[in-house]
Design a protein around this motif. Structure first.
Motif, mmCIF file in Angstrom:
data_model
loop_
_atom_site.group_PDB
_atom_site.id
_atom_site.type_symbol
_atom_site.label_atom_id
_atom_site.label_comp_id
_atom_site.label_asym_id
_atom_site.label_seq_id
_atom_site.Cartn_x
_atom_site.Cartn_y
_atom_site.Cartn_z
ATOM 1 N N VAL A 67 0.834 -1.206 0.000
ATOM 2 C CA VAL A 67 0.000 0.000 0.000
ATOM 3 C C VAL A 67 0.868 1.256 0.000
ATOM 4 O O VAL A 67 0.579 2.219 -0.710
ATOM 5 C CB VAL A 67 -0.986 -0.012 1.190
ATOM 6 N N SER A 68 1.964 1.238 0.757
ATOM 7 C CA SER A 68 2.833 2.429 0.779
ATOM 8 C C SER A 68 3.486 2.663 -0.590
ATOM 9 O O SER A 68 3.605 3.807 -1.036
ATOM 10 C CB SER A 68 3.889 2.324 1.878
ATOM 11 N N LYS A 69 3.848 1.595 -1.299
ATOM 12 C CA LYS A 69 4.396 1.748 -2.658
ATOM 13 C C LYS A 69 3.346 2.319 -3.611
ATOM 14 O O LYS A 69 3.648 3.169 -4.454
ATOM 15 C CB LYS A 69 4.903 0.409 -3.189
ATOM 16 N N PHE A 70 2.102 1.859 -3.475
ATOM 17 C CA PHE A 70 1.015 2.354 -4.324
ATOM 18 C C PHE A 70 0.780 3.842 -4.062
ATOM 19 O O PHE A 70 0.627 4.633 -5.000
ATOM 20 C CB PHE A 70 -0.257 1.541 -4.067
ATOM 21 N N ILE A 71 0.759 4.229 -2.802
ATOM 22 C CA ILE A 71 0.576 5.642 -2.462
ATOM 23 C C ILE A 71 1.725 6.484 -3.001
ATOM 24 O O ILE A 71 1.500 7.561 -3.560
ATOM 25 C CB ILE A 71 0.427 5.819 -0.930
ATOM 26 N N GLU A 72 2.939 6.004 -2.863
ATOM 27 C CA GLU A 72 4.090 6.741 -3.400
ATOM 28 C C GLU A 72 4.014 6.868 -4.913
ATOM 29 O O GLU A 72 4.393 7.887 -5.484
ATOM 30 C CB GLU A 72 5.405 6.081 -2.986
ATOM 31 N N GLN A 73 3.516 5.825 -5.584
ATOM 32 C CA GLN A 73 3.349 5.874 -7.032
ATOM 33 C C GLN A 73 2.370 6.987 -7.411
ATOM 34 O O GLN A 73 2.613 7.741 -8.359
ATOM 35 C CB GLN A 73 2.853 4.511 -7.537
ATOM 36 N N ILE A 74 1.298 7.123 -6.670
ATOM 37 C CA ILE A 74 0.326 8.191 -6.919
ATOM 38 C C ILE A 74 0.943 9.552 -6.623
ATOM 39 O O ILE A 74 0.859 10.482 -7.427
ATOM 40 C CB ILE A 74 -0.949 7.992 -6.075
ATOM 41 N N ARG A 75 1.585 9.666 -5.466
ATOM 42 C CA ARG A 75 2.100 10.966 -5.021
ATOM 43 C C ARG A 75 3.271 11.460 -5.865
ATOM 44 O O ARG A 75 3.549 12.655 -5.909
ATOM 45 C CB ARG A 75 2.479 10.910 -3.550
ATOM 46 N N SER A 76 3.948 10.566 -6.550
ATOM 47 C CA SER A 76 5.052 10.987 -7.412
ATOM 48 C C SER A 76 4.624 11.119 -8.874
ATOM 49 O O SER A 76 5.441 11.424 -9.737
ATOM 50 C CB SER A 76 6.229 10.014 -7.284
ATOM 51 N N SER A 77 3.336 10.903 -9.144
ATOM 52 C CA SER A 77 2.837 10.980 -10.515
ATOM 53 C C SER A 77 2.403 12.407 -10.846
ATOM 54 O O SER A 77 2.305 13.269 -9.973
ATOM 55 C CB SER A 77 1.648 10.025 -10.703
ATOM 56 N N SER A 78 2.092 12.630 -12.105
ATOM 57 C CA SER A 78 1.601 13.940 -12.541
ATOM 58 C C SER A 78 0.175 14.197 -12.057
ATOM 59 O O SER A 78 -0.331 15.302 -12.188
ATOM 60 C CB SER A 78 1.654 14.037 -14.071
#
Length: 195
Positions: A67-78
């Motif tokens: 879940v933390s990787k998924f959130i980081e993927q969102i937060r580092s996206s455009s």
């Protein structure tokens, strides 16, 4: 579907919905930490953790990572600037009792998890009002300025929802119904109803 597979599919859906350019609600439910022992997907089989940990604690460690990787993927996206992320559990799980396999005790020490991650928030704050998981979507809608009350929920940013304390006899008894049911009992009941 294991959580790792579900989150891969979810990322593709998240990107597709963002490209449409309209506001949307995207809700995901993980299964990794569900009782009695959790579910550990293949991507976490080699994940190092305390070798003496019971399966549920290993599952919690895996879910936390995924879940933390998924959130980081969102937060580092455009898409991050236009995205509000809400984390919540669907009911309390008495993790301290997961170590010895007992569930249902320690009710007064457990709280629902409900976190809003929004770049527009200045700092962090804690809501100490009493509520349930029924209140979380209403609270999010209240946070967005849409509404403050629905049939099953109240906006916890503006008022409490529960008219009783956590040690109230009704609340304690109602909260212990679920932990007394087992997966095996549910399967047997389903098989009986199919006959």
């Amino acid at each position: 579907m294991d959580d790792d597979d579900m989150l891969r599919v979810a990322w593709n859906d998240f990107e597709r919905l963002n490209k449409v350019g309209k506001p949307f609600l995207f809700s995901l439910l993980t299964i990794g930490t569900h009782t009695p022992s959790g579910f550990i997907p293949r991507s976490c089989e080699g994940l190092e953790y305390n070798e003496n940990a019971v399966p549920m604690l290993r599952a919690v460690h895996c879910s936390d990572l995924l879940v933390s990787k998924f959130i980081e993927q969102i937060r580092s996206s455009s898409y991050a600037a236009n995205t509000i992320i809400v984390l919540q559990n669907d009911h309390p799980l008495f993790y301290k009792n997961a170590i010895d396999g007992g569930f249902g005790d320690g009710l007064k020490d457990e709280r629902d998890l409900f976190v809003i991650l929004d770049d527009d928030l200045d700092g962090e704050f804690e809501i100490k009002k009493r509520g349930t998981s029924f209140d979380t979507f209403t609270t999010v809608l209240g946070y967005l300025g849409i509404l403050d009350e629905m049939n099953f929920g109240r906006n916890l940013l503006s008022r409490e929802s529960l008219p009783f304390d956590a040690d109230d006899e009704f609340f304690v008894n109602a909260s212990r119904i679920l932990p007394k049911l087992s997966y095996d009992e549910a399967v047997r009941a389903q098989q009986e109803s199919n006959k």
